[in-house]
Design an enzyme around this catalytic site. Structure first.
Site, short mmCIF file in Angstrom:
data_model
loop_
_atom_site.label_atom_id
_atom_site.label_comp_id
_atom_site.label_asym_id
_atom_site.label_seq_id
_atom_site.Cartn_x
_atom_site.Cartn_y
_atom_site.Cartn_z
CG ASN A 150 -7.30 -81.96 -22.41
OD1 ASN A 150 -6.43 -81.22 -22.75
ND2 ASN A 150 -7.72 -82.88 -23.34
CG ASP A 181 -7.80 -90.83 -26.38
OD1 ASP A 181 -7.67 -90.30 -27.71
OD2 ASP A 181 -6.70 -90.94 -25.72
CE LYS A 202 -26.42 -80.74 -9.79
NZ LYS A 202 -26.69 -79.79 -8.83
CG PHE A 237 2.07 -82.22 -30.79
CD1 PHE A 237 1.89 -81.49 -32.19
CD2 PHE A 237 2.80 -81.55 -29.86
CE1 PHE A 237 2.75 -80.30 -32.36
CE2 PHE A 237 3.50 -80.34 -30.09
CZ PHE A 237 3.26 -79.68 -31.34
O1 PMT Z 1 -2.11 -76.67 -25.16
P1 PMT Z 1 -0.80 -76.65 -24.29
O2 PMT Z 1 -1.12 -76.18 -22.81
O3 PMT Z 1 0.23 -75.63 -24.79
O4 PMT Z 1 -0.24 -77.96 -24.30
C1 PMT Z 1 0.43 -78.70 -25.42
C2 PMT Z 1 0.15 -80.23 -25.45
C3 PMT Z 1 0.69 -80.91 -24.55
C4 PMT Z 1 -1.41 -80.22 -25.56
C5 PMT Z 1 0.82 -80.62 -26.95
O5 PMT Z 1 2.06 -80.28 -26.83
C6 PMT Z 1 0.42 -81.92 -27.05
O6 PMT Z 1 1.16 -82.93 -26.78
N1 PMT Z 1 -0.55 -82.34 -28.13
C7 PMT Z 1 -1.33 -83.63 -28.45
C8 PMT Z 1 -2.03 -84.02 -27.10
C9 PMT Z 1 -2.42 -85.61 -27.36
O7 PMT Z 1 -3.77 -85.69 -27.45
O8 PMT Z 1 -1.66 -86.21 -27.54
P2 PMT Z 1 -1.91 -87.87 -27.80
O9 PMT Z 1 -0.65 -88.71 -27.74
O10 PMT Z 1 -3.13 -88.57 -27.00
O11 PMT Z 1 -2.42 -88.15 -29.60
C10 PMT Z 1 -1.72 -88.29 -30.56
C11 PMT Z 1 -2.04 -87.43 -31.72
O12 PMT Z 1 -3.33 -88.00 -32.14
C12 PMT Z 1 -2.19 -85.72 -31.60
O13 PMT Z 1 -1.89 -85.23 -32.38
C13 PMT Z 1 -3.73 -85.68 -31.08
O14 PMT Z 1 -4.13 -84.54 -31.66
C14 PMT Z 1 -4.30 -86.71 -31.88
N2 PMT Z 1 -5.42 -87.25 -31.44
C15 PMT Z 1 -5.94 -87.62 -30.35
C16 PMT Z 1 -6.73 -88.46 -29.88
C17 PMT Z 1 -7.97 -88.38 -30.75
N3 PMT Z 1 -9.06 -89.15 -30.40
N4 PMT Z 1 -7.78 -87.94 -31.90
C18 PMT Z 1 -6.60 -87.31 -32.38
O15 PMT Z 1 -6.67 -86.73 -33.47
#
Ligand code: PMT
Length: 407
Positions: A209, A278, A288, A324
């Site tokens: 991503n 995810d 490949k 986040f």
């Molecule tokens: O890296 P930059 O270019 O500076 O951009 C910043 C950012 C957009 C990446 C950052 O601000 C941000 O939003 N990070 C969280 C991205 C994310 O995965 O969001 P989510 O809403 O899908 O996940 C929620 C939380 O669960 C996050 O803390 C994530 O780290 C965590 N997560 C998500 C999926 C997963 N399988 N395991 C996780 O732990």
């Protein structure tokens, strides 16, 4: 109070230059290491020997002086500085700094530094209020340059008005606020996640991503500067590791999970800014994948572990967990759901469709959400946002915030 801090202090040719001696003396008594850089003209007002005696270091004046050590002086001072202070800062210095002119040791060092720059302007009222100076000031402030004063009063030229340099004690106070107040995370262990994950499809293809890591790296850097011991678990990014931060490199979400299971228990505050995938492909191809002669290629994706949820399940009573939420709609409601389902103390929601927010950019627009409050913040640099997030996390943790095993 300033032990171990490195102040690079520029002196320009204003009549207030004599007051810079008191600034050096006071900073030195507080434990700061001080390197003084004077402009040629400033040496006509105060002898370099005065500063050398007060700072116990040679004063730097000429860009082309004989090399005593094989480091490039303006670069090495620019890198060493925790703050670059200019006392007094003349209208001429401000104009050069605003235009990026680097024609002597002081201006080249100011241009090269990444440290905060603080100016103590001093000049005649007419020069201070001149449109050119005020527009230079606006440019500098916009770039984050800090100013102390000027105050108003009787000026050396006999005029009364704004332009009088702030008193040394006030200048030193501003330096203390900048350097010492941000030591509020000393003794704390924090872990930050940053960047994307990469999920292999075959030996030459992968899914990822747009995360650049900027948000997470800003968090790691800010915490380190505030005195925390920082572990940064990062996916592949093109950013330098902030000085003093321990890096744990990961590639996939499974790697992130493994790293977090290894390091999370030992932390006081965990902030998860990474963007883990995810999903991953169920079966990574050994070779490949070939084109299918017009047939669609269907990849079966299976869920990756939810790392934040797993960390939440193992949350210890002393820990503060911050996640986040990268959202595109119903920002607050979606983030609140994640706050609860991942057992977080706070979630930082960003609408990644907004200009100036989210992936790749240097700024962010975040809303800090706890179970009791929703606090939207203005657009700001990721570094500023990082400090706001730490302010909130430290407040949530309350004091003392020490791992039980280390109390
Ligand atoms: O890296 P930059 O270019 O500076 O951009 C910043 C950012 C957009 C990446 C950052 O601000 C941000 O939003 N990070 C969280 C991205 C994310 O995965 O969001 P989510 O809403 O899908 O996940 C929620 C939380 O669960 C996050 O803390 C994530 O780290 C965590 N997560 C998500 C999926 C997963 N399988 N395991 C996780 O732990």
């Amino acid at each position: 109070m300033l032990k171990g801090k490195h102040v690079v202090l520029g002196v320009t040719a204003g009549i207030a230059a004599y007051k810079a001696c008191e600034v050096v003396s006071r900073l030195s008594k507080l434990g700061a290491n001080i390197d003084v850089i004077m402009t040629q003209n400033a040496t006509k007002l105060v002898a370099p020997l005065t500063f050398e005696t007060l700072s116990k270091r040679p004063v730097v004046i000429d860009t082309f002086e004989r090399i005593e050590s094989w480091d490039v002086k303006h670069i090495s001072l620019a890198q060493k500085a925790d703050v670059m202070l200019v006392v007094p800062a003349t209208a001429n210095l401000m104009a050069k700094l605003a235009s990026g002119i680097a024609d002597d040791m002081l201006t080249t060092t100011l241009l090269a530094t990444k440290a905060p720059i603080m100016l103590a302007p001093a000049m005649n009222t007419g020069m201070w209020t001149a449109e050119a100076t005020q527009s230079n000031l606006a440019v500098l402030k916009d770039r984050g340059v800090l100013t102390v004063g000027p105050a108003s009063g009787i000026l050396a030229c006999g005029d009364i008005g704004a332009g009088r340099m702030s008193e040394p004690i006030d200048i030193v106070e501003a330096v203390i606020k900048l350097l010492a107040a941000r030591q509020d995370m000393q003794g704390k262990r924090v872990l930050v996640t940053a960047g994307p994950t990469v999920e292999r499809i075959d030996p030459v293809r992968y899914m990822t991503n747009d995360s650049s890591g900027k948000m997470g790296y800003a968090l790691a850097e800010a915490a380190q500067k505030r005195g925390a011991a920082v572990t940064l678990v990062s996916g592949p990014v093109h950013l330098p590791v902030p000085a003093g931060v321990t890096l744990v490199s990961i590639t996939s979400t499974q790697d992130l999970y493994d790293a977090m299971m290894m390091h999370a228990a030992n932390q006081d505050i965990i902030v998860q800014a990474a963007a883990p995938a995810d999903y991953k492909v169920q079966q990574v191809a050994d070779q490949k994948i070939k084109k299918q002669d017009g047939e669609n290629l269907i990849l079966k994706l299976v869920e990756n572990p939810d790392v934040a949820k797993a960390v939440g399940k193992q949350k210890q009573p002393h820990q503060i967990l911050v996640g986040f939420a990268a959202e595109t709609q119903n920002i607050v409601a979606n983030a609140q759901r994640k706050l609860q389902s991942k057992s977080l103390d706070m979630i930082v929601a960003n609408d990644v469709t907004q200009e100036g927010a989210g992936f790749g950019v240097d700024t962010n627009i975040v809303t800090l959400i706890t179970k009791d409050a929703v606090k939207p913040l203005e657009i700001m640099s990721k570094h500023e946002a990082a400090n706001c997030i730490w302010d909130e996390a430290v407040a949530l943790a309350g004091a003392p915030l020490l791992h039980p095993a280390r109390v």
